[in-house]
Scaffold this motif. Structure first.
Motif, PDB file in Angstrom:
ATOM      1  N   GLY A 293       0.780  -1.330  -0.042  1.00 36.50           N
ATOM      2  CA  GLY A 293      -0.405   0.192  -0.059  1.00 36.50           C
ATOM      3  C   GLY A 293       0.682   1.279   0.180  1.00 36.50           C
ATOM      4  N   GLN A 294       2.233   0.987  -0.433  1.00 38.24           N
ATOM      5  CA  GLN A 294       3.270   2.493  -0.157  1.00 38.24           C
ATOM      6  C   GLN A 294       2.517   3.363  -1.442  1.00 38.24           C
ATOM      7  N   GLY A 295       2.250   2.702  -2.778  1.00 37.45           N
ATOM      8  CA  GLY A 295       2.165   3.882  -3.885  1.00 37.45           C
ATOM      9  C   GLY A 295       3.109   3.839  -4.500  1.00 37.45           C
ATOM     10  N   MET A 296       3.340   4.382  -5.500  1.00 39.21           N
ATOM     11  CA  MET A 296       4.670   4.960  -6.075  1.00 39.21           C
ATOM     12  C   MET A 296       4.377   6.189  -7.204  1.00 39.21           C
ATOM     13  N   LEU A 297       4.649   7.252  -5.976  1.00 40.02           N
ATOM     14  CA  LEU A 297       4.639   8.529  -6.250  1.00 40.02           C
ATOM     15  C   LEU A 297       5.405   9.449  -7.724  1.00 40.02           C
ATOM     16  N   PRO A 298       4.796   9.586  -8.641  1.00 40.79           N
ATOM     17  CA  PRO A 298       3.980  10.726  -7.481  1.00 40.79           C
ATOM     18  C   PRO A 298       2.512  10.105  -8.308  1.00 40.79           C
ATOM     19  N   THR A 299       3.070   9.206  -9.419  1.00 39.40           N
ATOM     20  CA  THR A 299       0.775   8.914  -9.852  1.00 39.40           C
ATOM     21  C   THR A 299       0.473   8.350  -9.313  1.00 39.40           C
ATOM     22  N   PHE A 300       1.175   7.409  -8.507  1.00 47.39           N
ATOM     23  CA  PHE A 300       0.028   6.537  -7.583  1.00 47.39           C
ATOM     24  C   PHE A 300       0.545   6.500  -6.154  1.00 47.39           C
ATOM     25  N   PRO A 301      -0.915   7.388  -5.800  1.00 47.19           N
ATOM     26  CA  PRO A 301      -0.489   8.006  -3.749  1.00 47.19           C
ATOM     27  C   PRO A 301      -1.033   6.363  -2.848  1.00 47.19           C
ATOM     28  N   ALA A 302      -0.374   6.506  -2.132  1.00 42.26           N
ATOM     29  CA  ALA A 302       0.341   5.544  -1.353  1.00 42.26           C
ATOM     30  C   ALA A 302      -1.181   5.469  -0.633  1.00 42.26           C
ATOM     31  N   LEU A 303      -1.753   3.800  -0.391  1.00 44.06           N
ATOM     32  CA  LEU A 303      -3.477   4.082   0.918  1.00 44.06           C
ATOM     33  C   LEU A 303      -2.876   3.481   2.087  1.00 44.06           C
ATOM     34  N   ALA A 304      -1.555   3.180   2.619  1.00 44.68           N
ATOM     35  CA  ALA A 304      -0.724   2.911   4.174  1.00 44.68           C
ATOM     36  C   ALA A 304      -1.123   4.142   4.169  1.00 44.68           C
ATOM     37  N   GLY A 305      -2.069   4.839   5.774  1.00 47.42           N
ATOM     38  CA  GLY A 305      -1.386   5.718   6.171  1.00 47.42           C
ATOM     39  C   GLY A 305      -1.718   7.135   5.126  1.00 47.42           C
ATOM     40  N   ASN A 306      -2.980   6.546   4.761  1.00 49.91           N
ATOM     41  CA  ASN A 306      -3.421   7.787   3.389  1.00 49.91           C
ATOM     42  C   ASN A 306      -4.618   8.443   4.405  1.00 49.91           C
ATOM     43  N   GLU A 307      -4.776   9.775   5.168  1.00 50.02           N
ATOM     44  CA  GLU A 307      -5.311  10.246   5.900  1.00 50.02           C
ATOM     45  C   GLU A 307      -6.934  10.028   5.602  1.00 50.02           C
ATOM     46  N   ARG A 308      -7.387  10.867   4.226  1.00 43.95           N
ATOM     47  CA  ARG A 308      -7.870  11.057   3.366  1.00 43.95           C
ATOM     48  C   ARG A 308      -8.828   9.774   3.594  1.00 43.95           C
ATOM     49  N   LEU A 309      -8.274   8.683   3.467  1.00 50.71           N
ATOM     50  CA  LEU A 309      -9.061   7.656   2.897  1.00 50.71           C
ATOM     51  C   LEU A 309      -9.403   7.044   4.709  1.00 50.71           C
ATOM     52  N   ILE A 310      -8.472   6.814   5.317  1.00 48.43           N
ATOM     53  CA  ILE A 310      -8.910   6.344   6.744  1.00 48.43           C
ATOM     54  C   ILE A 310     -10.091   7.533   7.171  1.00 48.43           C
ATOM     55  N   ASP A 311     -10.026   9.065   7.295  1.00 51.83           N
ATOM     56  CA  ASP A 311     -11.112   9.524   7.595  1.00 51.83           C
ATOM     57  C   ASP A 311     -12.263   9.652   7.267  1.00 51.83           C
ATOM     58  N   ASP A 312     -12.475   9.440   5.397  1.00 50.76           N
ATOM     59  CA  ASP A 312     -14.041  10.085   4.882  1.00 50.76           C
ATOM     60  C   ASP A 312     -14.346   8.281   3.991  1.00 50.76           C
ATOM     61  N   LEU A 313     -14.807   7.847   4.482  1.00 53.77           N
ATOM     62  CA  LEU A 313     -15.169   6.781   4.102  1.00 53.77           C
ATOM     63  C   LEU A 313     -16.443   6.830   3.061  1.00 53.77           C
ATOM     64  N   ALA A 314     -17.046   7.495   2.896  1.00 53.65           N
ATOM     65  CA  ALA A 314     -18.027   7.683   1.044  1.00 53.65           C
ATOM     66  C   ALA A 314     -16.556   8.245   0.499  1.00 53.65           C
ATOM     67  N   TRP A 315     -16.230   8.429   0.454  1.00 54.77           N
ATOM     68  CA  TRP A 315     -15.151   9.676  -0.529  1.00 54.77           C
ATOM     69  C   TRP A 315     -14.070   7.743  -0.464  1.00 54.77           C
ATOM     70  N   HIS A 316     -13.832   7.523   0.077  1.00 55.26           N
ATOM     71  CA  HIS A 316     -13.365   6.067  -0.133  1.00 55.26           C
ATOM     72  C   HIS A 316     -13.497   5.050  -1.646  1.00 55.26           C
ATOM     73  N   SER A 317     -15.023   4.983  -0.897  1.00 60.74           N
ATOM     74  CA  SER A 317     -15.771   3.685  -1.297  1.00 60.74           C
ATOM     75  C   SER A 317     -16.150   4.476  -3.232  1.00 60.74           C
ATOM     76  N   ASP A 318     -16.485   5.921  -3.403  1.00 55.20           N
ATOM     77  CA  ASP A 318     -16.725   6.885  -4.574  1.00 55.20           C
ATOM     78  C   ASP A 318     -15.702   6.724  -5.472  1.00 55.20           C
ATOM     79  N   THR A 319     -14.167   6.880  -4.553  1.00 53.80           N
ATOM     80  CA  THR A 319     -13.029   6.308  -5.515  1.00 53.80           C
ATOM     81  C   THR A 319     -13.015   5.715  -6.757  1.00 53.80           C
ATOM     82  N   VAL A 320     -13.038   3.820  -5.799  1.00 53.70           N
ATOM     83  CA  VAL A 320     -12.915   2.546  -5.927  1.00 53.70           C
ATOM     84  C   VAL A 320     -13.448   2.758  -6.748  1.00 53.70           C
TER      85      VAL A 320
END
Lengths: 371, 57
Positions: A293-320
Motif C-alpha cells: 500500500g505504499q503507492g508509487m509517487l507521483p502517479t500512484f498515491p500511498a494507501l497505507a497511512g492515507n489520512e483522507r482514506l482513513i477519515d472519509d469512507l464515502a470518498w474512499h468508496s466513491d473513488t474505488v
C-alpha cells in the motif's frame, strides 16, 4: 473452495499438449482450421517470394558475371524494349492477383462470425482482460499471476514467466465461439498466435472475431497494442476443454456466480472480508498501489497511512467505484462485484496500520451501485 | 479519339512506346487526354467496386 483453487491455479495441470512443437522461427500452425489456412497461405507466399528472389538475383548475378568488363569492354547502348516492359509489368500483376485470390477467400472466412454457439465479450482494461460469457451470467477478470518478485529479479523466473494468469479464459473445443472485443480505457489488442487471432480492442467500438478450436490444451498470448505501463503484464491464457468438461465448468461458474449474488445480502465478518479483500487487492490494485500500500509517487498515491482514506469512507468508496477522472484511477463498478468491492474497501481500510476497524458490507455497496 | 484512349490506357498500365509518346506530344491536345483520363479513372474505380461487391457476396 478447493475446486475453485484447483481451477485458479490451473496453469500447468494439462501440461504441454498439442500447442506448438514449433521451432520458434516461424509462425505456429495453430489449432484452428483458420490458423492452419493462414499458415499455409503464409508458406505459399513465402515460397513465391523465394522463387522470385532466386530468379531476380540469379539473372542479376549471371549478368554481372557474363557481361563483366574484362570480357565485354564495349558497353551495349540500347534504349527501351516495350515487350520486356510489358512482361515485367504484367507478371507481378498476375502474381499479386494470384496471391490475393486465396488470401481474400481466407479473409472472408475469418470475418464470418455467423452461427456462433457461444458469445464471449472480451474487454481490455489497464492492465487485465475481462471475459463475459454473454447470456450465461458468467464474467470474470483475468490478471497476470507472475509474482512481482520474479519481475524485480528477486526470484528465478517461472516456466511461464509473464504468460500466466489467475483465471484463464475457458473455451470448448469443436464449437464456434464468437468474440466481441472492446476496451474500457485505451486501445489494447487480444492476441493468441495459436488461434491466429489478433484483434484490437477499442473503447467505444465492438470488433468481432471467432474461433473453433480443434485441440484441447492451454494456449497463451499477450496484449499486442502498447497500452501503458503494464502493457507487458496483461497476458492471455486460454484453456480449451472437451465439450462436456466445458459445460460442467460453465455450470460450476454459474452456480458460483449465483452463490456470490446471495453473498451480497448476508452480513460478512471482518476476517472474511479481509481475506477476500487481500485476494482482490493483490490481483487488481497492487500493480499500482503496491503490495504494502505504499503507492508509487507521483502517479500512484500511498494507501497505507492515507489520512483522507482513513477519515472519509464515502470518498474512499466513491473513488474505488467511480474512479477519479483525469488520473490513472479507473472506475471499478463494472469490473468488481459488490462483494469484491466491499472486501477490497474493508481490506484497504484495515491493512498496513490503517486500523479503522471498519467493515464495509456488500449490501451497502450494492445500494451505492444502484443509486 | 481511339489514339487518345489507347494512350491513356497505356499510361494506366505504365508502359508506352516511344514513337506513340512523341506523336501524342506533337499532335494531341492536353484537354482530350485529361478528359479521357478522368473517364478511365472513373471506370477503374467502378470495376474495383464491382469486383469487391461480387467477392463480398
Amino acid at each position: 473452495m478447493s475446486r475453485r483453487l484447483a481451477w485458479l491455479s490451473g496453469s500447468g495441470v494439462m501440461g504441454l499438449s498439442a500447442q506448438a512443437q514449433a521451432s520458434g522461427w516461424n509462425m505456429p500452425v495453430g489449432v484452428t482450421d483458420i490458423s492452419a489456412e493462414i499458415y499455409s497461405l503464409h508458406m505459399t507466399i513465402f515460397w513465391i517470394c523465394v522463387v522470385i528472389g532466386l530468379v531476380v538475383f540469379g539473372v542479376m548475378f549471371y549478368s554481372l558475371f557474363r557481361y563483366r568488363r574484362s570480357r565485354h569492354p564495349e558497353a551495349a547502348n540500347f534504349h527501351e524494349n516495350t515487350t520486356v516492359e510489358v512482361i515485367w509489368t504484367t507478371l507481378p500483376l498476375l502474381i499479386l492477383v494470384g496471391m490475393a485470390v486465396p488470401a481474400t477467400a481466407t479473409l472472408k472466412k475469418m470475418y464470418d462470425t455467423s452461427d456462433a454457439e457461444l458469445d464471449v465479450m472480451v474487454t481490455g482494461q489497464q492492465w487485465r482482460w475481462r471475459y463475459e460469457y454473454l447470456g450465461e451470467e458468467v464474467a470474470f477478470t483475468s490478471n497476470m499471476s507472475t509474482p512481482r518478485a520474479q519481475i524485480r529479479g528477486e526470484e528465478p523466473f517461472g516456466e511461464h514467466y509473464l504468460l500466466e494468469v489467475d483465471r484463464p479464459l475457458v473455451l470448448p473445443i469443436n464449437r464456434k465461439v464468437r468474440f466481441l472485443f472492446t476496451a474500457d480505457d485505451v486501445i489494447h489488442s487480444w492476441w493468441v498466435p495459436d488461434f491466429a487471432v489478433k484483434q484490437d480492442t477499442i473503447p467505444g467500438f465492438v470488433n468481432e472475431n471467432w474461433v473453433r478450436i480443434n485441440e484441447p490444451g492451454i494456449y497463451r498470448g499477450q496484449c499486442a497494442e502498447l497500452c501503458g505501463m503494464d502493457h507487458g503484464f496483461m497476458p492471455i491464457v486460454v484453456h480449451a476443454l472437451e465439450e462436456d468438461e466445458f459445460d460442467a465448468w460453465l455450470a460450476e461458474r454459474r452456480d458460483e456466480a449465483a452463490e456470490e449474488a446471495l453473498g451480497v445480502d448476508r452480513d460478512w465478518a471482518l476476517e472474511e472480508l479481509m481475506a477476500r479483500g487481500e485476494e482482490v487487492y493483490g490481483a487488481i490494485c497492487a500493480s499500482c498501489h503496491q503490495v504494502e500500500g505504499q503507492g508509487m509517487l507521483p502517479t500512484f498515491p500511498a494507501l497505507a497511512g492515507n489520512e483522507r482514506l482513513i477519515d472519509d469512507l464515502a470518498w474512499h468508496s466513491d473513488t474505488v467505484i467511480n474512479g477519479v477522472s483525469g488520473t490513472a484511477m479507473p472506475a471499478f463498478r463494472s469490473t468488481l462485484n459488490p462483494v469484491e468491492l466491499a472486501a477490497v474497501l474493508t481490506y484497504t481500510r484495515n491493512a498496513w496500520g490503517n486500523d479503522t476497524g471498519d467493515t464495509v458490507q456488500p449490501a451497502q455497496i450494492a445500494e451505492q451501485l444502484a443509486r | 479519339m481511339w489514339q487518345v484512349i489507347k494512350s491513356v490506357l497505356a499510361a494506366f498500365f505504365g508502359v508506352q512506346k516511344e514513337r506513340q509518346r512523341r506523336r501524342d506530344f506533337e499532335e494531341g491536345r492536353p484537354g482530350h487526354f485529361i478528359l479521357v483520363g478522368l473517364g478511365a479513372a472513373a471506370v477503374l474505380v467502378g470495376l474495383v467496386v464491382l469486383v469487391a461487391v461480387l467477392v463480398a457476396r
